[in-house]
Design a protein around this motif. Sequence first.
Motif, mmCIF file in Angstrom:
data_model
loop_
_atom_site.group_PDB
_atom_site.id
_atom_site.type_symbol
_atom_site.label_atom_id
_atom_site.label_comp_id
_atom_site.label_asym_id
_atom_site.label_seq_id
_atom_site.Cartn_x
_atom_site.Cartn_y
_atom_site.Cartn_z
ATOM 1 N N ALA A 552 0.818 -1.216 0.000
ATOM 2 C CA ALA A 552 0.000 0.000 0.000
ATOM 3 C C ALA A 552 0.848 1.260 0.000
ATOM 4 O O ALA A 552 0.473 2.278 -0.590
ATOM 5 N N LEU A 553 1.999 1.215 0.662
ATOM 6 C CA LEU A 553 2.876 2.378 0.719
ATOM 7 C C LEU A 553 3.524 2.694 -0.622
ATOM 8 O O LEU A 553 4.101 3.767 -0.795
ATOM 9 N N ARG A 554 3.395 1.748 -1.573
ATOM 10 C CA ARG A 554 3.945 1.962 -2.911
ATOM 11 C C ARG A 554 2.843 2.151 -3.964
ATOM 12 O O ARG A 554 3.142 2.408 -5.130
ATOM 13 N N THR A 555 1.585 2.037 -3.551
ATOM 14 C CA THR A 555 0.472 2.048 -4.500
ATOM 15 C C THR A 555 -0.225 3.404 -4.498
ATOM 16 O O THR A 555 -0.692 3.852 -3.440
ATOM 17 N N PRO A 556 -0.318 4.099 -5.630
ATOM 18 C CA PRO A 556 -1.029 5.391 -5.651
ATOM 19 C C PRO A 556 -2.485 5.237 -5.207
ATOM 20 O O PRO A 556 -3.153 4.260 -5.574
ATOM 21 N N GLY A 557 -2.943 6.196 -4.433
ATOM 22 C CA GLY A 557 -4.317 6.165 -3.955
ATOM 23 C C GLY A 557 -4.448 5.408 -2.647
ATOM 24 O O GLY A 557 -3.481 4.846 -2.126
ATOM 25 N N PRO A 558 -5.658 5.363 -2.089
ATOM 26 C CA PRO A 558 -5.853 4.704 -0.801
ATOM 27 C C PRO A 558 -5.919 3.183 -0.944
ATOM 28 O O PRO A 558 -6.409 2.658 -1.942
ATOM 29 N N THR A 559 -5.406 2.494 0.056
ATOM 30 C CA THR A 559 -5.582 1.052 0.182
ATOM 31 C C THR A 559 -6.180 0.790 1.546
ATOM 32 O O THR A 559 -5.556 1.092 2.564
ATOM 33 N N LEU A 560 -7.381 0.248 1.585
ATOM 34 C CA LEU A 560 -8.030 -0.030 2.861
ATOM 35 C C LEU A 560 -7.767 -1.486 3.236
ATOM 36 O O LEU A 560 -8.077 -2.396 2.468
ATOM 37 N N ILE A 561 -7.182 -1.674 4.413
ATOM 38 C CA ILE A 561 -6.822 -3.001 4.902
ATOM 39 C C ILE A 561 -7.618 -3.275 6.170
ATOM 40 O O ILE A 561 -7.449 -2.562 7.171
#
Length: 569
Positions: A552-561
């Motif tokens: 997630a820290l490398r993925t543009p935009g939000p990642t909800l976990i």
Amino acid sequence: MTGAEDDVAVGRRFGAEAAMTGGEALVRALAAHGADLAFGIPGTHNLEVYRHLEPYGIRHVTPRHEQGAGYAADASARVTGRPGVVVTTTGPALLNAAAAVGQAYSDSVPLLVVSPGMPLRHPRQPTGLLHEMRSQTEAMRGVTAFSHRVSSVEEIGAAVARAYTLFRTGRPRPVHIEVPLDLLGAVEPVGAVRLAPPAGALPPSDAAVREAAGALASARRPALVLGGGAREAGPECRSLAEELGAFVVTTANGKGIVDEGHPLSLGVSLHDPSVRKALADCDAVLAVGTELAESDLWVQPPAALGELLIRVDVDPAQMYAGLRADVALVGDARECLRALLHAVAAVRGEEGAAVRGEEGAASGPPVHGKRRDAHAGVAEVRGARDAATAHRDARWVPYLRAVRDVVDADAVFTSDSAQCCYYGALPHLPLGPRGRFLHPTGFGTLGYALPAAVGVKAAQPERQVVALSGDGGLQFTVQELATAAQLQLPLPVVVFDNGGFGEIRDEMAARGDTPVAVDLPRVDLPALCRAYGGAGVHASTPEALAEALAKALRTPGPTLITVPEEPAA
């Protein structure tokens, strides 16, 4: 543009007298005070403000609700040290932001909310004008340091300067400025921008410093309690703790001021009975930049905190509000701590000289031995603290360790009023001075974490930001996933999902009541995040959380976990 035209443009921006609308005068004044980022939603009545934001170099982020704008601006202010700016339209939009403004007031955050208001000559009798309400200024006075309604275009600059003067010279609080909507479009002559004066750090009283230094230098069991007001004095706090052999405990807003891995640190644990007992046994307690209120202690404050209480605060009222100061140092925290360090060293030097003169000894007071004893005492208290809550906190601690192992030391964590945050992350997610943990203390609003993370990411896009929330609190502001997706900046949102309002459920059960209205149907939150344009996964183990967070820290935009969590037994 020719040289002459350039001079005219510069003069219009900040210098020479010019005729301009109230909307331009407002934006010009904000830009002159260094504002370069604003959060808000355009509306029928504030379009003249929006017209001038870009020409004056002010970036704008559009949240999906004005409460989100308030939390985002609050968080940007906490991490940058510059006042956050919120632009709303009239009536419901301003009231939507009021809860966030109340949170900023509770946590001493500099926040400037600007809005249109009813026209100058609007009658007292209701007329049915769009967004009409009896008094916006009266409504906002309850959650701000002041709410200022201007009466001319020229007065706008003075109102903004008044706000920034407050931000620079006293305890920072939110401010509301209302510009009647007919003034926003009215063209009137205005002079050069009125600027808030630069403010120097307020020094403490010499006599108070000497008294405090004498008490601390002679104390056998000293302690430091650090609140958010000590944020800029972190190195001095650590040096003084080490010099005195004093243990350090912080409020939520003081988390990480002294590295929580330091052997003298007890972290955020004022709420723990064993820590409060350790403080009660102290012969001198130095409290810096904290109210020492119920929201810090989680119980009613005791009659006293240690035998002698020394308080450092920029707000004189803190010296007699709540726990009365036995020794009061009113002033900037850094200046006060530097003065105390110098004075304590002087006292120690005099004591050492006296010892050498009387005994012919080559050494001064046994500071290092005292420090070793303090380290052992802190370890004992820490062990008692953790043992008492080990069963309850076991559902969060392994996951929080996984988070800490993945995220950079200077990352920012935004928090919510959720069990996973105040029972879990506050005491069990160690932080150092390079990092930040933003928590809605005092006012205790729900829904802070996600929009606050958006605000930090907008202000400092290169910094790692992680939002921590529960499923109940997240859904107060879940629509800000759309804002995060629009920004396309990496933003992990870690949600501990216990199927409702876990704290209230537990409180009902503790009363012997049958829990009611606290169990909520499970929502597929990762799927919701994907619908907003982000990513989403479930993580049922700490290892799965670490893997998802790293991605997630490398993925543009939000990642909800989501981390599934069973309700407490």
